[in-house]
Design an enzyme around this catalytic site. Structure first.
Site, short mmCIF file in Angstrom:
data_model
loop_
_atom_site.label_atom_id
_atom_site.label_comp_id
_atom_site.label_asym_id
_atom_site.label_seq_id
_atom_site.Cartn_x
_atom_site.Cartn_y
_atom_site.Cartn_z
CD GLU A 114 2.31 5.07 8.30
OE1 GLU A 114 1.48 5.72 8.96
OE2 GLU A 114 2.24 3.84 8.13
CD GLU A 134 -0.55 3.30 4.23
OE1 GLU A 134 0.48 3.17 4.91
OE2 GLU A 134 -0.71 4.24 3.41
#
Length: 251
Positions: A114, A134
């Protein structure tokens, strides 16, 4: 007064001509992003907002960033999530006045991916592994991947990465234009510097306004384009650069 980068513990920061290079440096945890690193990234952003320069982000020891620090993440609760600890600093990085280049080697996973998605350019190596696992940890990629990744690679592949945990290799990332170039690890920082050199040859104000206009929502166009161009049409750099171009044409 500038930031005292010598006091940083998670980033190694060097300042060069028209650029700053920040190397993530927590090798004992594969450069996992913790609260100390987030704070130092905020300080770095404050400096670059006040004194705009190109930012090069890189990892160390063959790893960009393995993700958020799971030890800290394990203890975070609802109120921590609502604070947007990582998403806030990644958005600040994305909105820096001058371009951001991510030099990616080895793992760029979870929060590390990210952070890379927040950059304007990404350069990788053959051993790059980039993605967002995740959901395998019972959480989601909530620091920009759910919307930046779709813009970068398209919805089908973004869902494959976010929902099925697909990890892209360097060559796969190049094929979908998630990275713009693949170089050998020992050439990675040189490639980032070469790209910074190209950007540095452009007019800084034109680069800053182009980046800002590029990021504007669709509803702001074409008004914002026209206003930005109006500013540039009155800049001394426009006249100097166009005069130089016309002089070269005469020769």
């Amino acid at each position: 007064m500038g930031v005292d980068y010598s006091s940083f513990t998670t980033l190694q920061v060097t300042e060069g001509e028209g650029r700053v290079t920040a190397v993530l440096n927590r090798p004992e945890v594969r450069n996992a992003i913790d609260s100390a690193m987030v704070q130092e990234l905020h300080l770095l952003c404050a400096d670059l907002e006040e004194n705009p320069r190109i930012l090069i982000l890189a990892g160390s020891n063959g790893v960009f960033a393995s993700g958020a620090d799971i030890g800290q993440l394990r203890e975070r609760r609802r109120d921590d999530a609502l604070r947007g600890i990582n998403s806030t600093v990644f958005s600040r990085i994305a909105q820096l006045p001058m371009p951001v280049i991510a030099a990616l080697d080895g793992y760029a996973l979870g929060g590390g991916a990210e952070l890379a998605f927040a950059a304007d350019f990404r350069i990788g190596t053959p051993r790059l592994k980039i993605g967002n696992p995740e959901t395998s940890l019972g959480i989601m990629a909530a620091a920009g991947a759910t919307w930046r990744l779709k813009e970068l690679v398209g919805e089908p592949l973004a869902k494959d990465i976010l929902l099925a945990g697909r990890i892209l290799t360097g060559e796969e990332a190049l094929a979908v234009h998630l990275v713009t170039e693949i170089v050998e690890p020992e050439q990675l920082l040189a490639a980032a510097d070469a790209l910074a050199d190209l950007i540095g040859r452009q007019d800084p104000l034109a680069v800053r306004l182009t980046k800002a206009v590029f990021a504007a929502p669709a509803a702001a166009h074409p008004v914002i384009d026209t206003l930005a161009q109006g500013i540039l049409f009155e800049s001394s750099a426009k006249f100097d650069r166009m005069d130089a171009f016309l002089e070269r044409k005469k020769k």
